[in-house]
Design an enzyme around this catalytic site. Structure first.
Site, PDB file in Angstrom:
ATOM      1  N   ASP A 151       0.857  -1.190   0.000  1.00  0.00           N
ATOM      2  CA  ASP A 151       0.000   0.000   0.000  1.00  0.00           C
ATOM      3  C   ASP A 151       0.894   1.241   0.000  1.00  0.00           C
ATOM      4  O   ASP A 151       1.795   1.357   0.831  1.00  0.00           O
ATOM      5  CB  ASP A 151      -0.818   0.088   1.296  1.00  0.00           C
ATOM      6  CG  ASP A 151      -1.832  -1.027   1.451  1.00  0.00           C
ATOM      7  OD1 ASP A 151      -1.993  -1.838   0.530  1.00  0.00           O
ATOM      8  OD2 ASP A 151      -2.463  -1.066   2.532  1.00  0.00           O
TER       9      ASP A 151
ATOM     10  N   HIS B 275      -3.147   5.373  -0.521  1.00  0.00           N
ATOM     11  CA  HIS B 275      -4.237   4.395  -0.397  1.00  0.00           C
ATOM     12  C   HIS B 275      -5.290   4.908   0.602  1.00  0.00           C
ATOM     13  O   HIS B 275      -6.476   4.674   0.440  1.00  0.00           O
ATOM     14  CB  HIS B 275      -3.638   3.067   0.072  1.00  0.00           C
ATOM     15  CG  HIS B 275      -4.603   1.929   0.187  1.00  0.00           C
ATOM     16  ND1 HIS B 275      -5.637   1.711  -0.694  1.00  0.00           N
ATOM     17  CD2 HIS B 275      -4.665   0.916   1.087  1.00  0.00           C
ATOM     18  CE1 HIS B 275      -6.298   0.617  -0.342  1.00  0.00           C
ATOM     19  NE2 HIS B 275      -5.742   0.127   0.739  1.00  0.00           N
TER      20      HIS B 275
ATOM     21  N   GLU C 199       0.719  -6.597   2.496  1.00  0.00           N
ATOM     22  CA  GLU C 199      -0.334  -7.511   2.957  1.00  0.00           C
ATOM     23  C   GLU C 199      -0.363  -8.778   2.102  1.00  0.00           C
ATOM     24  O   GLU C 199       0.130  -8.792   0.979  1.00  0.00           O
ATOM     25  CB  GLU C 199      -1.684  -6.782   2.913  1.00  0.00           C
ATOM     26  CG  GLU C 199      -1.736  -5.683   3.974  1.00  0.00           C
ATOM     27  CD  GLU C 199      -2.756  -4.575   3.723  1.00  0.00           C
ATOM     28  OE1 GLU C 199      -3.169  -3.925   4.696  1.00  0.00           O
ATOM     29  OE2 GLU C 199      -3.112  -4.329   2.551  1.00  0.00           O
TER      30      GLU C 199
END
Ligand code: ZN
Length: 220
Positions: A55, A59, A181
């Site tokens: 990210d 974001h 992630e």
């Protein structure tokens, strides 16, 4: 310097890749084929946050940096895997849970929740998440790169639990940091001093990008 081992920390990217609820799914179709054209090219469609990805600050913060504007040093460095397995679903990982780690600028902090075992099932979204105070302490120590083997560093909202409004994403974005992630296979990083690379695609103006995440063992 010699590479003695490369550990793949990425999930496969295909039609079966589990995406965040509501995100675009991955599709791929032949654009050219060896049979018809003499060469093969696929036409691919996917979200910017598909599979193992990072990210960018934008974001969550419209004024934050885009993925292509970030210093590449954010995406590679000495990795520190923190073992935070065995927690209940949707549990908060505090500074004490992290073991009050000795970290500094440049450390790539990877939270091993063990939740990648649930990848591909609804339970994957009931992952443990990082407490905002713990995130603040990591950032105060100079850390700018935090990853985990779960789909979200904050708690993922559900019909029963609206969540907390992504406080950790906002804190990391405000500090100019990045979040990785959907990591996997963190158990394979069983050697000292891994060098971790999370280099994203150079997608102009994007809020994030897929990465081929690896941990590298270097011979002394
Ligand atoms: Zn993301």
């Amino acid at each position: 310097m010699r590479v003695t081992r490369l550990v793949d920390l990425s999930v496969p990217v295909d039609a079966g890749t589990q995406v965040f609820p509501g995100d675009p799914v991955f599709t791929s179709r032949p654009h050219a084929t060896v049979a018809a054209d003499g060469f093969a090219v696929q036409a691919i469609s996917m979200g910017s946050q598909t599979g193992t990805h990072v990210d960018a600050p934008c974001h969550f913060d419209p004024d934050g940096a885009r993925i292509d504007e970030l210093d590449l040093a954010l995406f590679a460095g000495p990795g520190l895997v923190l073992d935070v397995r065995g927690r209940a679903p949707r549990s908060r990982l505090t500074w004490a849970d992290l073991g009050e780690p000795d970290v500094g600028p440049g450390t790539v902090v990877l939270l091993r929740t063990g939740w990648s075992a649930h990848y591909g099932t609804p339970a994957y979204f009931d992952h443990p998440f990082l407490d905002a105070d713990a995130a603040r302490r990591l950032l105060d120590a100079g850390v700018r790169t935090i990853g985990l083997d779960a789909p979200n560093l904050d708690v993922t909202p559900t019909d029963d639990d609206p969540g907390e409004g992504y406080p950790v994403h906002h804190l990391v974005a405000a500090a100019g940091g990045v979040i990785c992630e959907n990591l996997t296979a963190l158990e394979a990083v069983d050697f000292p001093d891994p060098f971790v690379s999370l280099l994203p695609l150079r997608l102009t103006g994007a809020d994030g990008a897929p990465v081929r995440a690896v941990a590298i063992e270097l011979a002394p």
